[in-house]
Design an enzyme around this catalytic site. Structure first.
Site, short mmCIF file in Angstrom:
data_model
loop_
_atom_site.label_atom_id
_atom_site.label_comp_id
_atom_site.label_asym_id
_atom_site.label_seq_id
_atom_site.Cartn_x
_atom_site.Cartn_y
_atom_site.Cartn_z
N ASP A 251 11.43 -0.12 14.78
CA ASP A 251 11.45 1.20 15.37
C ASP A 251 11.93 1.06 16.81
OD1 ASP A 251 10.81 3.23 13.59
OD2 ASP A 251 8.68 2.71 13.61
N GLU B 52 20.73 13.55 3.32
CA GLU B 52 20.82 12.08 3.33
C GLU B 52 20.90 11.53 1.92
OE1 GLU B 52 18.15 10.89 7.25
OE2 GLU B 52 17.87 9.83 5.37
N ARG C 103 0.85 -1.19 0.00
CA ARG C 103 0.00 0.00 0.00
C ARG C 103 0.89 1.24 0.00
NH1 ARG C 103 -0.24 2.33 5.07
NH2 ARG C 103 -2.04 3.57 4.50
N ARG D 79 16.57 13.55 1.47
CA ARG D 79 15.93 14.53 2.37
C ARG D 79 16.99 15.35 3.11
NH1 ARG D 79 13.22 10.36 6.83
NH2 ARG D 79 15.09 9.15 7.17
N ARG E 133 -4.03 9.88 2.59
CA ARG E 133 -5.10 10.18 3.56
C ARG E 133 -6.11 11.14 2.93
NH1 ARG E 133 -1.22 11.81 8.59
NH2 ARG E 133 -0.34 9.74 8.92
N ARG F 183 20.58 -1.59 3.10
CA ARG F 183 20.83 -0.26 2.57
C ARG F 183 21.45 0.58 3.68
NH1 ARG F 183 16.56 2.78 1.37
NH2 ARG F 183 15.05 1.36 2.27
N TYR G 34 13.65 -4.50 10.22
CA TYR G 34 13.61 -3.10 10.61
C TYR G 34 12.74 -2.98 11.85
CZ TYR G 34 13.05 1.77 11.14
OH TYR G 34 13.06 3.01 11.71
P1 FDA Z 1 21.26 -0.82 17.22
O1 FDA Z 1 21.80 -0.90 15.84
O2 FDA Z 1 20.82 0.50 17.72
O3 FDA Z 1 22.38 -1.36 18.22
C1 FDA Z 1 23.23 -2.44 17.91
C2 FDA Z 1 24.57 -2.17 18.58
O4 FDA Z 1 25.41 -3.33 18.42
C3 FDA Z 1 25.33 -1.01 17.97
O5 FDA Z 1 25.69 -0.08 18.99
C4 FDA Z 1 26.55 -1.66 17.35
O6 FDA Z 1 27.71 -0.82 17.39
C5 FDA Z 1 26.72 -2.89 18.24
N1 FDA Z 1 27.50 -3.96 17.60
C6 FDA Z 1 27.29 -4.49 16.37
N2 FDA Z 1 28.23 -5.42 16.12
C7 FDA Z 1 29.04 -5.48 17.20
C8 FDA Z 1 30.20 -6.23 17.53
N3 FDA Z 1 30.74 -7.11 16.66
N4 FDA Z 1 30.79 -6.06 18.73
C9 FDA Z 1 30.27 -5.16 19.61
N5 FDA Z 1 29.18 -4.40 19.34
C10 FDA Z 1 28.57 -4.56 18.15
N6 FDA Z 1 13.26 4.32 15.20
C11 FDA Z 1 12.24 5.09 15.66
O7 FDA Z 1 11.49 4.66 16.52
N7 FDA Z 1 12.05 6.36 15.16
C12 FDA Z 1 12.87 6.90 14.21
O8 FDA Z 1 12.66 8.03 13.79
C13 FDA Z 1 13.95 6.10 13.73
N8 FDA Z 1 14.79 6.60 12.80
C14 FDA Z 1 15.79 5.79 12.28
C15 FDA Z 1 16.62 6.30 11.29
C16 FDA Z 1 17.63 5.49 10.77
C17 FDA Z 1 18.53 6.04 9.69
C18 FDA Z 1 17.79 4.16 11.23
C19 FDA Z 1 18.84 3.26 10.65
C20 FDA Z 1 16.98 3.67 12.24
C21 FDA Z 1 15.97 4.48 12.77
N9 FDA Z 1 15.16 4.03 13.79
C22 FDA Z 1 14.12 4.81 14.25
C23 FDA Z 1 15.33 2.66 14.33
C24 FDA Z 1 16.21 2.60 15.57
O9 FDA Z 1 17.51 3.05 15.26
C25 FDA Z 1 16.21 1.12 16.04
O10 FDA Z 1 14.96 0.81 16.55
C26 FDA Z 1 17.21 0.85 17.12
O11 FDA Z 1 18.48 1.17 16.64
C27 FDA Z 1 17.16 -0.63 17.46
O12 FDA Z 1 18.07 -0.91 18.48
P2 FDA Z 1 18.99 -2.19 18.42
O13 FDA Z 1 19.56 -2.33 19.77
O14 FDA Z 1 18.23 -3.35 17.87
O15 FDA Z 1 20.11 -1.89 17.30
#
Ligand code: FDA
Length: 390
Positions: free
Chosen positions: A363, A313, A176, A290, A180, A259, A361
């Site tokens: 949030d 970006e 979709r 953006r 709105r 990506r 993905y």
């Molecule tokens: P996250 O990626 O945050 O943490 C993983 C950690 O593991 C990192 O610190 C990394 O360095 C570490 N790591 C990886 N490999 C490792 C290794 N080998 N040794 C040690 N450490 C290691 N959400 C939302 O609610 N509103 C929003 O507006 C946005 N906007 C947004 C923009 C963009 C560009 C992205 C990419 C993502 C968002 N998000 C978001 C999503 C949000 O970033 C996401 O929900 C959280 O990062 C998830 O947390 P995690 O702990 O799963 O991963």
């Protein structure tokens, strides 16, 4: 080792899990983080020249309708009353997003009622024969919103996001497109929304601030020269892994597609660059997707009036050394994911979580909710030594 639980990654999944384990089970938790700061992608820093809070890994807007998550996060931060709205520039004109009655009326220079707009878009969408809708992303998109709106608001943006012509993208990636038929241009429709009052870094640090939680930054789980690496830990201590799933298994089933985004951050010598926090660019000949202007996330703060920070970006496919941001999720990726899930089942005492560890993905509120429920179901009972827990 005087550690009851090791967590790889200090993002919101890892921090939530650590906090629950420390508070609920009294566990001694060690978090290993390869970056020089905690918080994963939600982290933000202060721009040294302007004092403006910059979301280091792209704009992060907090929103949730999950009461348990809302209560949990409010233990560590309060939230401002920021309400997210997005605009888009197409062919030299600015429109409100997501596409709504205001966008439609501005685009067609009309004053359609909701029913009139609905009938117009339905007739434009019907121009694609039913049989052709599933041919590719473009035909599917037109079958959903009609050609004029698709071309203006979805085609160019999608082409830039995926570095691929929408005619060459599968129809399956879209079910979709948001349109709105009211003037509501609030971006999120969750019960709660806002930004952490003192910033993301302060929120994340408070989550980690517990006597049972130790954090080692600048420590890569796969670096065998440091004592807390994969081969030294797996099977010996319960482990929560939130890094990339394919990396854990040395890419043995192939690389999962991601990506990434390149950010071009700049201090501009003006008090207000674009009048809003996020401006999308739908035209294909504008290379970026953006521009964020961070001061607008916190209108309540006393930021300088003669300088502002913006970030453009650029979206592209990620290589192995890039930050993985959004799963590409092709059929081939899903096959690899299933193969990795099979391998993961055999890893002793390892739980794979978070967006990188599950190739999904999420949030922020979803990452927190997932950590809370997987703590309840798996990690908590294990740490408390309950019968049947494994
Ligand atoms: P996250 O990626 O945050 O943490 C993983 C950690 O593991 C990192 O610190 C990394 O360095 C570490 N790591 C990886 N490999 C490792 C290794 N080998 N040794 C040690 N450490 C290691 N959400 C939302 O609610 N509103 C929003 O507006 C946005 N906007 C947004 C923009 C963009 C560009 C992205 C990419 C993502 C968002 N998000 C978001 C999503 C949000 O970033 C996401 O929900 C959280 O990062 C998830 O947390 P995690 O702990 O799963 O991963």
């Amino acid at each position: 080792m005087d550690t009851d639980l090791v967590i790889v990654g200090s993002g919101l999944f890892g921090l939530t899990m650590a906090r629950r384990a420390a508070e609920d089970a009294g566990a001694r938790v060690l978090i290993i983080e390869k970056r020089s700061h905690i918080g994963g992608n939600a982290y933000s820093h202060t721009d040294p020249e302007t004092g403006i809070e910059v979301h280091t890994y792209g704009a992060h807007l907090f929103h949730t309708s999950n009461e348990r998550v809302w209560e949990f996060v409010n233990r560590f931060t309060s939230f401002t009353n920021y309400v997210h709205r997005v605009y888009t520039t197409v062919d030299g004109v600015v429109y409100p997003m997501p596409v709504n009655l205001g966008t439609i009326n501005q685009f067609f220079s009309a004053a359609y009622s909701p029913d009139e707009a609905r009938a117009l878009i339905a007739s434009q969408a019907a121009e694609i024969d039913e049989g052709r809708a599933d041919e590719n992303f473009r035909t599917k998109g037109i079958s959903l919103v009609g050609e004029p709106l698709f071309r203006a608001f979805f085609e160019g943006y999608t082409a830039k996001q995926w570095q691929t012509d929408p005619e060459d993208l599968p129809a399956s990636i879209v079910s979709r497109l948001p349109v709105r038929y009211t003037y509501d241009n609030r971006y999120f429709s969750d019960t709660w929304e806002g930004l952490p009052t003192d910033g993301y870094a302060a929120w994340l640090e408070r989550m980690a601030d517990h006597p049972n939680i130790t954090i080692m930054c600048d420590t890569d789980f796969f670096d065998e020269s440091q004592p807390y690496h994969r081969d030294a830990l797996v099977g010996k201590v319960p482990l929560v892994y939130t890094g990339p799933l394919d990396r854990y298994f040395d890419y043995s089933r192939g690389e999962l597609g991601w990506r990434t985004i390149d950010f071009e951050t700049e201090v501009k010598p003006v008090g207000d660059f674009q009048g809003t926090s996020v401006m999308n660019y739908g035209d294909r000949d504008v290379a970026y997707t953006r521009i964020h202007e961070f001061r607008h996330f916190h209108p309540e703060r006393d930021y300088p009036r003669d300088k502002t920070v913006i970030a453009r970006e650029y979206s592209r496919f990620a290589g192995r050394d890039d930050e993985p941001y959004y799963p590409v999720n092709t059929d081939a990726d899903r096959e690899k994911l299933l193969a990795y899930r099979e391998l993961a089942k055999d890893e002793p005492k390892v739980l794979f979580g978070g967006r990188l560890g599950t190739y999904k993905y999420l949030d922020m509120h979803m990452a927190i909710a997932s950590a809370l429920s997987r703590y309840d179901a798996i990690v908590g009972p294990y740490l408390r030594g309950e019968d049947g827990a494994q």
